[in-house]
Write a protein that holds these residues in place. Structure first.
Motif, PDB file in Angstrom:
ATOM      1  N   PRO A  53      -1.483   5.519   2.682  1.00 18.72           N
ATOM      2  CA  PRO A  53      -1.488   4.111   2.250  1.00 18.72           C
ATOM      3  C   PRO A  53      -2.728   3.794   1.427  1.00 18.72           C
ATOM      4  CG  PRO A  53      -0.869   4.279   4.554  1.00 18.72           C
ATOM      5  CD  PRO A  53      -1.329   5.649   4.141  1.00 18.72           C
ATOM      6  N   GLN A  54      -2.527   3.237   0.238  1.00 15.52           N
ATOM      7  CA  GLN A  54      -3.625   2.942  -0.675  1.00 15.52           C
ATOM      8  C   GLN A  54      -3.131   2.012  -1.777  1.00 15.52           C
ATOM      9  OE1 GLN A  54      -4.450   6.644  -3.198  1.00 15.52           O
ATOM     10  NE2 GLN A  54      -3.028   7.445  -1.642  1.00 15.52           N
ATOM     11  N   SER A  86     -17.289   0.606 -14.853  1.00 16.81           N
ATOM     12  CA  SER A  86     -18.554   0.559 -14.136  1.00 16.81           C
ATOM     13  C   SER A  86     -18.362   0.698 -12.639  1.00 16.81           C
ATOM     14  CB  SER A  86     -19.282  -0.755 -14.450  1.00 16.81           C
ATOM     15  OG  SER A  86     -18.481  -1.861 -14.065  1.00 16.81           O
ATOM     16  N   ASN A  87     -17.178   0.327 -12.131  1.00 17.60           N
ATOM     17  CA  ASN A  87     -16.884   0.448 -10.716  1.00 17.60           C
ATOM     18  C   ASN A  87     -15.563   1.193 -10.541  1.00 17.60           C
ATOM     19  OD1 ASN A  87     -19.098  -1.171  -9.487  1.00 17.60           O
ATOM     20  ND2 ASN A  87     -18.184  -2.793 -10.718  1.00 17.60           N
ATOM     21  N   PRO A  88     -15.543   2.504 -10.782  1.00 15.00           N
ATOM     22  CA  PRO A  88     -14.299   3.253 -10.698  1.00 15.00           C
ATOM     23  C   PRO A  88     -13.779   3.310  -9.273  1.00 15.00           C
ATOM     24  CG  PRO A  88     -16.159   4.745 -10.905  1.00 15.00           C
ATOM     25  CD  PRO A  88     -16.698   3.354 -11.099  1.00 15.00           C
ATOM     26  N   ASP A  89     -12.466   3.440  -9.145  1.00 12.09           N
ATOM     27  CA  ASP A  89     -11.828   3.527  -7.846  1.00 12.09           C
ATOM     28  C   ASP A  89     -12.143   4.896  -7.238  1.00 12.09           C
ATOM     29  OD1 ASP A  89     -10.207   3.636  -5.664  1.00 12.09           O
ATOM     30  OD2 ASP A  89      -8.320   3.471  -6.755  1.00 12.09           O
ATOM     31  N   PRO A  90     -12.885   4.957  -6.143  1.00 12.44           N
ATOM     32  CA  PRO A  90     -13.267   6.259  -5.581  1.00 12.44           C
ATOM     33  C   PRO A  90     -12.075   7.131  -5.206  1.00 12.44           C
ATOM     34  CG  PRO A  90     -14.572   4.495  -4.613  1.00 12.44           C
ATOM     35  CD  PRO A  90     -13.486   3.837  -5.395  1.00 12.44           C
ATOM     36  N   LEU A  91     -11.028   6.518  -4.635  1.00 11.39           N
ATOM     37  CA  LEU A  91      -9.873   7.297  -4.215  1.00 11.39           C
ATOM     38  C   LEU A  91      -9.141   7.877  -5.425  1.00 11.39           C
ATOM     39  CD1 LEU A  91      -8.592   8.163  -1.615  1.00 11.39           C
ATOM     40  CD2 LEU A  91      -7.056   6.198  -1.742  1.00 11.39           C
ATOM     41  N   ALA A  92      -9.016   7.092  -6.491  1.00  9.07           N
ATOM     42  CA  ALA A  92      -8.376   7.610  -7.702  1.00  9.07           C
ATOM     43  C   ALA A  92      -9.207   8.738  -8.290  1.00  9.07           C
ATOM     44  CB  ALA A  92      -8.213   6.486  -8.727  1.00  9.07           C
ATOM     45  N   LYS A 142     -13.227   5.909   3.710  1.00  6.30           N
ATOM     46  CA  LYS A 142     -12.324   6.921   3.207  1.00  6.30           C
ATOM     47  C   LYS A 142     -12.126   7.997   4.266  1.00  6.30           C
ATOM     48  CE  LYS A 142     -12.163   4.704  -0.597  1.00  6.30           C
ATOM     49  NZ  LYS A 142     -11.012   3.861  -0.875  1.00  6.30           N
ATOM     50  N   THR A 143     -11.052   8.781   4.145  1.00  6.55           N
ATOM     51  CA  THR A 143     -10.725   9.756   5.158  1.00  6.55           C
ATOM     52  C   THR A 143     -11.668  10.933   5.110  1.00  6.55           C
ATOM     53  OG1 THR A 143      -9.248  10.976   3.695  1.00  6.55           O
ATOM     54  CG2 THR A 143      -8.303   9.125   4.901  1.00  6.55           C
ATOM     55  N   SER A 144     -11.846  11.585   6.259  1.00  6.50           N
ATOM     56  CA  SER A 144     -12.717  12.748   6.318  1.00  6.50           C
ATOM     57  C   SER A 144     -12.162  13.897   5.502  1.00  6.50           C
ATOM     58  CB  SER A 144     -12.904  13.174   7.780  1.00  6.50           C
ATOM     59  OG  SER A 144     -11.643  13.460   8.372  1.00  6.50           O
ATOM     60  N   GLU A 145     -10.833  14.038   5.443  1.00 10.42           N
ATOM     61  CA  GLU A 145     -10.217  15.095   4.644  1.00 10.42           C
ATOM     62  C   GLU A 145     -10.556  14.909   3.175  1.00 10.42           C
ATOM     63  OE1 GLU A 145      -7.906  18.272   3.190  1.00 10.42           O
ATOM     64  OE2 GLU A 145      -8.889  17.824   5.101  1.00 10.42           O
ATOM     65  N   LEU A 146     -10.454  13.663   2.701  1.00 15.30           N
ATOM     66  CA  LEU A 146     -10.767  13.395   1.302  1.00 15.30           C
ATOM     67  C   LEU A 146     -12.249  13.661   1.042  1.00 15.30           C
ATOM     68  CD1 LEU A 146      -9.431  12.547  -1.264  1.00 15.30           C
ATOM     69  CD2 LEU A 146      -9.883  10.175  -0.700  1.00 15.30           C
ATOM     70  N   LEU A 166       0.819  -1.212   0.000  1.00 16.51           N
ATOM     71  CA  LEU A 166       0.000   0.000   0.000  1.00 16.51           C
ATOM     72  C   LEU A 166       0.855   1.265   0.000  1.00 16.51           C
ATOM     73  CD1 LEU A 166      -2.787  -1.009   2.581  1.00 16.51           C
ATOM     74  CD2 LEU A 166      -2.787  -1.268   0.081  1.00 16.51           C
ATOM     75  N   LYS A 167       2.173   1.100  -0.153  1.00 18.56           N
ATOM     76  CA  LYS A 167       3.078   2.252  -0.171  1.00 18.56           C
ATOM     77  C   LYS A 167       3.769   2.417  -1.525  1.00 18.56           C
ATOM     78  CE  LYS A 167       4.021   2.147   4.799  1.00 18.56           C
ATOM     79  NZ  LYS A 167       5.056   2.116   5.855  1.00 18.56           N
ATOM     80  N   THR A 168       3.186   1.825  -2.552  1.00 19.09           N
ATOM     81  CA  THR A 168       3.831   1.823  -3.876  1.00 19.09           C
ATOM     82  C   THR A 168       3.452   3.031  -4.717  1.00 19.09           C
ATOM     83  OG1 THR A 168       3.761  -0.595  -3.817  1.00 19.09           O
ATOM     84  CG2 THR A 168       4.224   0.418  -5.932  1.00 19.09           C
ATOM     85  N   LEU A 169       2.233   3.551  -4.546  1.00 15.67           N
ATOM     86  CA  LEU A 169       1.728   4.588  -5.441  1.00 15.67           C
ATOM     87  C   LEU A 169       2.624   5.824  -5.535  1.00 15.67           C
ATOM     88  CD1 LEU A 169      -0.460   5.591  -7.346  1.00 15.67           C
ATOM     89  CD2 LEU A 169      -1.766   6.377  -5.353  1.00 15.67           C
TER      90      LEU A 169
END
Length: 370
Positions: free
Chosen positions: A58-59, A276-282, A339-343, A3-6
């Motif tokens: 981390p994601q 159809s199911n996009p990554d919300p964080l992205a 998901k985080t409150s900041e996001l 989760l630390k690769t991005l």
């Protein structure tokens, strides 16, 4: 999957993008002031403090399509414009260069040294701009805080995650073909021998131990020449990285075009083409990036061509229909699903529509560096 690769994937691909754009700006004799503005604007957007803070959380990795969309937008964060064929070519060169570097990283932690080599060159592009330089130095600190204390096992997981991301990408690049490190099918040739990481031993000796602990050494011919690094590369903000992986391979006068335009379709194939199911964080990060880029839209735009001439660019566009459509970014309630409150707050204040051709959506609001 790590989760630390991005952040490492984003920074290294961004570094390769800057190398290519710098080379093409010089090759097409773009005025110095315009070239500096392009490089400064893209680095400033790439390393925006708020965007980096979200990226370093981390994601999981973005899908291939989402990652391509991020760099499509990033490349147009200044007065420079690329048409679809040149953008395809730019992304192909970026991904294959970093894939080759990861493949050659014999010690997993060397991926951090590769990242620092990219960072060093990007810092040199913005030395005259104290504001952007401070953004770059902030990312150095974030890299140190996030990765300096990781174990070799954690770095191995990062390397495996990166190789999984690249495994279906086999685009031929002329530099690699001419250096005979890539086959005509786009796969890399990893030859034995060469430089070994600091702290390792050159192959050629077998040690065996009997029951009493007495050792016996048997020498053998390894079949290749190896050299061991005399010292470890520096992980400080400034220092000798020792490894040349991640340095600018376009600094010499060499052709950089890709071969076989139809091959790059494989980059966009697979399950992550499913929208159809996009990554919300992205999606949230793309929304944020759209707002950052919206503040940089100016007049006096110019077009950059990554091919030798306009005719080659037109031919490439006609041979390969563009798989990646202009992005349609939608608002998503990022507060759901953990998901985080900041996001969630960022998502709540954004209203982004379709990105029009040649410009940004008129509803994008300026976002100042936090």
């Amino acid at each position: 999957m790590s989760l630390k690769t991005l952040p490492l994937l984003f920074i290294n691909l961004g570094g390769e993008m800057m190398y290519i754009l710098d080379q093409r700006l010089r090759a097409q004799n773009i005025p110095t002031e315009k070239s500096k503005k392009v490089l400064n604007d893209i680095v400033a957007t790439m390393f925006n403090k708020r965007f980096m803070e979200e990226l370093f959380k981390p994601q999981t990795l973005y899908s291939k399509k989402a990652m391509r969309t991020v760099f499509d937008r990033l490349a147009h964060a200044s007065i420079m414009r690329l048409n679809a064929a040149s953008m395809d070519k730019l992304y192909d060169l970026m991904t294959m260069a970093f894939k080759y570097q990861v493949s050659l990283a014999l010690r997993p932690k060397d991926i951090l040294l590769i990242t620092l080599n990219h960072m060093d060159t990007m810092r040199s592009y913005v030395e005259d701009s104290s504001g952007v330089r401070s953004q770059v130095e902030n990312v150095y600190r974030m890299l140190s805080e996030t990765y300096a204390s990781l174990s070799q096992g954690e770095f191995q997981l990062i390397r495996q995650t990166l190789l999984n991301f690249f495994q279906d990408m086999h685009i031929r690049v002329s530099i690699f073909l001419k250096d005979k490190v890539q086959n005509n099918n786009g796969r890399f040739v990893l030859k034995p021998g060469g430089s070994l990481p600091y702290g390792t031993e050159a192959p050629g000796l077998i040690r065996s131990f009997d029951a009493s602990g007495k050792s016996r050494n048997i020498a053998f011919a390894p079949g290749a020449n190896h050299t061991v690094a005399s010292r470890e590369g520096s992980f400080d903000m400034r220092g000798d990285r020792i490894t040349k992986l991640g340095c600018n391979m376009y600094s010499a006068s060499r052709p950089v075009e890709t071969s076989g335009p139809s091959i790059s379709k494989s980059v966009m194939q697979g399950s992550d083409m499913d929208t159809s199911n996009p990554d919300p964080l992205a999606k949230a990060h793309l929304d944020l990036l759209s707002r950052l880029i919206g503040a940089n839209v100016t007049k006096n735009e110019f077009r950059l061509n990554l091919f030798k001439n306009d005719q080659e660019e037109d031919e490439a566009a006609s041979i390969q229909p563009i798989e990646v459509a202009e992005s349609q970014v939608v608002n998503i309630d990022a507060s759901k699903g953990g998901k985080t409150s900041e996001l969630a707050r960022i998502m709540g204040e954004m209203s982004v529509g379709d990105k029009g051709e040649g410009g940004q959506d008129s509803n994008l609001l300026d976002l100042m560096d936090s």
